[in-house]
Design an enzyme around this catalytic site. Structure first.
Site, PDB file in Angstrom:
ATOM      1  CG  HIS A  55       3.572  -6.195  11.730  1.00  0.00           C
ATOM      2  ND1 HIS A  55       2.435  -5.626  12.251  1.00  0.00           N
ATOM      3  CD2 HIS A  55       4.484  -6.199  12.730  1.00  0.00           C
ATOM      4  CE1 HIS A  55       2.646  -5.302  13.513  1.00  0.00           C
ATOM      5  NE2 HIS A  55       3.876  -5.638  13.823  1.00  0.00           N
TER       6      HIS A  55
ATOM      7  CB  CYS B 193      -0.924  -0.001   1.217  1.00  0.00           C
ATOM      8  SG  CYS B 193      -0.045   0.209   2.800  1.00  0.00           S
TER       9      CYS B 193
ATOM     10  CD  GLU C 130      -2.857   1.927  13.157  1.00  0.00           C
ATOM     11  OE1 GLU C 130      -3.918   2.566  12.988  1.00  0.00           O
ATOM     12  OE2 GLU C 130      -2.470   1.036  12.366  1.00  0.00           O
TER      13      GLU C 130
ATOM     14  CB  CYS D   3      -6.031   2.919   5.428  1.00  0.00           C
ATOM     15  SG  CYS D   3      -5.398   1.290   5.035  1.00  0.00           S
TER      16      CYS D   3
ATOM     17  CG  HIS E 157      -1.401  -3.411  16.035  1.00  0.00           C
ATOM     18  ND1 HIS E 157      -0.999  -2.228  15.442  1.00  0.00           N
ATOM     19  CD2 HIS E 157      -1.324  -4.355  15.063  1.00  0.00           C
ATOM     20  CE1 HIS E 157      -0.707  -2.449  14.176  1.00  0.00           C
ATOM     21  NE2 HIS E 157      -0.896  -3.734  13.914  1.00  0.00           N
TER      22      HIS E 157
ATOM     23  CB  SER F 256       0.521  -8.369   8.872  1.00  0.00           C
ATOM     24  OG  SER F 256      -0.332  -7.562   8.095  1.00  0.00           O
TER      25      SER F 256
END
Length: 288
Positions: A44, A13, A136, A200, A134, A227
């Protein structure tokens, strides 16, 4: 011969491409302070991380430690923040240490950070939906201890908010199908809540393609076991498309026995999976 349906889109991406460009450009720039450290995995994917290690990047990663703890292990040179982003505390620690900071945070993640900061400043109670431990999520939750973290739809039953100003957003790589249910339940409980879905576009498009894939005997999802977006693709294939699905990191980790008696296969990959990894699997199946 086994029929193969390659589900598009595949490959990196834009956020992953940008992060990798930053790292490789950093390596090529001899003026950047050495040593070069990577705080956690840039993305990841073990193939990518191993390549960076071979090129001299020092990867600081320990699943038992937070990014805030890991930054304590870096005392000189440059530090690259991964595409997952870091909390303001980590950023400040790096600055105090005098480290050269190279930020490869995904633009979509930065939007979430900035939105939450703005709503907090305006007196809102913020709810953040994500996956436990995670990176993020760690970065977002480090913005403020007042952020309410939701990791499952059941968590909503334990939330009690008196504030009439409520804002809810989410990790960018969650399942579009799961998040919809969570947002609906939050809306039922707090009718005045502001819902801001930040999954996203790359994640959404891939999951939608998985949901409407052709019926096949087997679906192979290629990507790192860490991931989030890869695991969600496999989940959509199993639970929405109702297709027998396996997740593997590469050809070596694929259980070849599952191909016995299979006549048709679909194959997809996470947003941080190199295309050559997928192509190796396709080439192997075509030679059977």
């Amino acid at each position: 011969m086994i029929t193969i349906n390659k589900i598009e889109p595949q490959g990196y991406c834009n956020g992953v491409k940008r992060a990798l460009d930053i790292v490789y450009n950093t390596l090529e720039n001899k003026e950047i302070k050495r040593p070069i450290y990577l705080l956690g995995h840039i993305i990841h994917n073990k193939h990518v991380v191993n390549d960076l290690k071979e090129k001299g990047v020092i990867v600081i990663e320990d699943k038992s430690k937070t990014r805030e703890e890991l930054i304590d292990e870096i005392n000189s040179g440059s530090v690259i923040f991964s595409a997952h982003g870091v909390s303001p505390i980590v950023y400040e620690k790096a600055k105090r240490k005098g480290l050269n900071i190279i930020d490869a945070t995904c633009g979509n993640v930065l939007v979430v950070h900035n939105k939450i900061k703005t709503y907090l400043e305006n007196g809102y109670t913020c709810i953040y939906i994500g996956t436990k431990k995670h990176p993020e999520c760690e970065g977002v939750l480090g913005i403020s201890s007042s952020i309410i973290f939701v990791s499952s739809i059941e968590d909503i039953d334990n939330i009690n908010i008196n504030n009439d100003k409520i804002y809810a957003t989410n990790q960018t790589t969650l399942s579009t199908f799961d998040i919809k249910k969570i947002f609906e339940k939050l809306k039922d409980k707090y009718s005045n809540i502001i819902i801001d879905d930040k999954i996203c576009n790359a994640t959404t498009i891939r999951q939608e393609a998985m949901a409407i894939q052709k019926k096949v005997d087997l679906c192979i999802v290629v990507g790192d076991m860490e991931s989030s977006n890869t695991k969600k693709l496999a989940k959509v294939s199993k639970e929405i498309a109702h297709i027998n699905t396996v997740l593997c990191e590469d050809l070596n980790s694929l259980d070849k026995t599952i191909l016995n008696g299979v006549n048709s296969i679909s194959i997809s990959s996470g947003a941080s999976t190199p295309e050559y990894v997928v192509n190796e699997i396709i080439d192997y199946i075509n030679k059977l």
